[in-house]
Design a protein around this motif. Structure first.
Motif, PDB file in Angstrom:
ATOM      1  N   CYS A  51       1.057  -1.456   0.123  1.00  0.00           N
ATOM      2  CA  CYS A  51      -0.072  -0.268   0.174  1.00  0.00           C
ATOM      3  C   CYS A  51       0.389   1.338  -0.013  1.00  0.00           C
ATOM      4  O   CYS A  51       2.061   1.283   0.452  1.00  0.00           O
ATOM      5  N   PHE A  53      -0.244   4.558   0.964  1.00  0.00           N
ATOM      6  CA  PHE A  53      -0.100   5.463   1.576  1.00  0.00           C
ATOM      7  C   PHE A  53       0.107   6.359   2.626  1.00  0.00           C
ATOM      8  O   PHE A  53       0.637   6.994   3.167  1.00  0.00           O
ATOM      9  N   CYS A  54       0.936   4.439   3.462  1.00  0.00           N
ATOM     10  CA  CYS A  54       1.772   5.252   5.128  1.00  0.00           C
ATOM     11  C   CYS A  54       2.160   4.427   5.022  1.00  0.00           C
ATOM     12  O   CYS A  54       3.088   2.849   4.675  1.00  0.00           O
ATOM     13  N   VAL A  56       2.617   2.208   7.513  1.00  0.00           N
ATOM     14  CA  VAL A  56       2.567   0.947   7.606  1.00  0.00           C
ATOM     15  C   VAL A  56       3.093  -0.443   6.730  1.00  0.00           C
ATOM     16  O   VAL A  56       3.494  -1.369   7.359  1.00  0.00           O
ATOM     17  N   GLY A  57       3.143  -0.403   5.617  1.00  0.00           N
ATOM     18  CA  GLY A  57       3.219  -1.072   4.432  1.00  0.00           C
ATOM     19  C   GLY A  57       2.338  -2.434   4.670  1.00  0.00           C
ATOM     20  O   GLY A  57       2.778  -3.892   4.147  1.00  0.00           O
ATOM     21  N   CYS A  58       0.885  -2.182   4.528  1.00  0.00           N
ATOM     22  CA  CYS A  58       0.422  -3.444   4.875  1.00  0.00           C
ATOM     23  C   CYS A  58       0.495  -4.326   2.417  1.00  0.00           C
ATOM     24  O   CYS A  58       0.540  -3.258   2.106  1.00  0.00           O
ATOM     25  N   LEU A  85      -6.580  -3.481   4.820  1.00  0.00           N
ATOM     26  CA  LEU A  85      -6.173  -2.745   4.242  1.00  0.00           C
ATOM     27  C   LEU A  85      -7.348  -1.738   5.247  1.00  0.00           C
ATOM     28  O   LEU A  85      -8.872  -1.562   5.115  1.00  0.00           O
ATOM     29  N   CYS A  86      -7.229  -0.491   5.324  1.00  0.00           N
ATOM     30  CA  CYS A  86      -8.111   0.715   6.024  1.00  0.00           C
ATOM     31  C   CYS A  86      -8.529   1.306   5.027  1.00  0.00           C
ATOM     32  O   CYS A  86      -8.514   1.387   3.825  1.00  0.00           O
ATOM     33  N   ARG A  88      -8.296   3.924   3.353  1.00  0.00           N
ATOM     34  CA  ARG A  88      -7.871   4.582   2.741  1.00  0.00           C
ATOM     35  C   ARG A  88      -6.792   3.131   1.586  1.00  0.00           C
ATOM     36  O   ARG A  88      -6.633   3.690   0.635  1.00  0.00           O
ATOM     37  N   GLY A  89      -6.293   2.544   2.521  1.00  0.00           N
ATOM     38  CA  GLY A  89      -5.146   1.405   1.506  1.00  0.00           C
ATOM     39  C   GLY A  89      -6.210   0.713   0.770  1.00  0.00           C
ATOM     40  O   GLY A  89      -6.037   0.436  -0.753  1.00  0.00           O
TER      41      GLY A  89
HETATM   42  S1  SF4 Z   1      -4.059   0.321   4.368  1.00  0.00           S
HETATM   43 FE1  SF4 Z   1      -3.989   2.244   5.547  1.00  0.00          FE
HETATM   44  S2  SF4 Z   1      -2.892   1.481   7.436  1.00  0.00           S
HETATM   45 FE2  SF4 Z   1      -2.236  -0.266   6.228  1.00  0.00          FE
HETATM   46  S3  SF4 Z   1      -0.208   0.827   5.216  1.00  0.00           S
HETATM   47 FE3  SF4 Z   1      -2.370   1.031   3.602  1.00  0.00          FE
HETATM   48  S4  SF4 Z   1      -2.840   3.541   4.748  1.00  0.00           S
HETATM   49 FE4  SF4 Z   1      -1.480   2.860   5.734  1.00  0.00          FE
END
Ligand code: SF4
Length: 189
Positions: A51, A53-54, A56-58, A85-86, A88-89
């Motif tokens: 991912c 976006f952040c 965390v690296g999901c 995934l949150c 955003r992900g």
């Molecule tokens: S799914 Fe959400 S928590 Fe995971 S890396 Fe993406 S933005 Fe971050």
């Protein structure tokens, strides 16, 4: 549809007469949903990714059909996110293939209200020119008390949480080598 069909279409009847007495599977499924199939079934291939976006690296699975991103979902094999995934992900497909994505470098000259398209090489040259000029104009060999500092306060780096460890490592190396000391990240701030 006869009365028997109507009764069979009623989930509670299927629940009582069939094997799914708790109504958690077959009994709760409508005739319409029984005809549906997940769109990922038509994918040509699946590509593993992270991912964007952040930090965390999901982990993600990117489903590709006809060389287009068809769907993106969490990777259950990931020890970090285990398929989750949150929000955003979960919206990553819109980030990479949504209609609002910019594919060109946009530049708004000082004082202008209009954006211009630039090619990447031109934009990179402009950035490099500004970094070199600012560094030369603001370089300090010594501070006000005569101590050797070899630095510039003319520019700094503020990273975002989308940057991962490796990117932050390289940014820190680059800016330290340029003489910057104001190097920060939004995740720490
Ligand atoms: S799914 Fe959400 S928590 Fe995971 S890396 Fe993406 S933005 Fe971050």
């Amino acid at each position: 549809m006869g009365i028997g069909d109507h009764l069979r279409a009623w989930p509670v009847v299927r629940q009582l007469r069939g094997k799914d007495h708790l109504g958690l599977g077959e009994a709760a499924r409508s005739q319409r949903s029984a005809t549906l199939a997940p769109r990922i079934e038509e994918a040509d291939r699946v590509v593993g990714s992270i991912c964007p976006f952040c930090a965390v690296g999901c982990a993600q699975r990117i489903y590709v059909k006809d060389e287009q991103v068809q769907h993106i979902e969490g990777d259950p094999d990931s020890p970090i996110s285990r398929g989750r995934l949150c929000p955003r992900g979960s919206s990553t497909k819109d980030l990479v293939a949504g209609p609002g994505r910019e594919y060109k470098v946009r530049y708004r000259p000082p004082g202008s209200a209009q954006w211009q398209d630039l090619d990447l090489d031109t934009a990179m040259e402009m950035i490099a020119d500004r970094v070199i000029a600012t560094r030369e104009a603001t370089w300090q060999d010594l501070d006000a008390e005569g101590r050797k500092v070899n630095r510039t306060l003319g520019f700094g780096s503020l990273g975002g949480a989308a940057l991962d460890n490796e990117e932050n490592y390289l940014i820190k190396k680059l800016f330290t080598a340029l003489g910057a000391i104001q190097i920060e990240n939004q995740a720490r701030i």
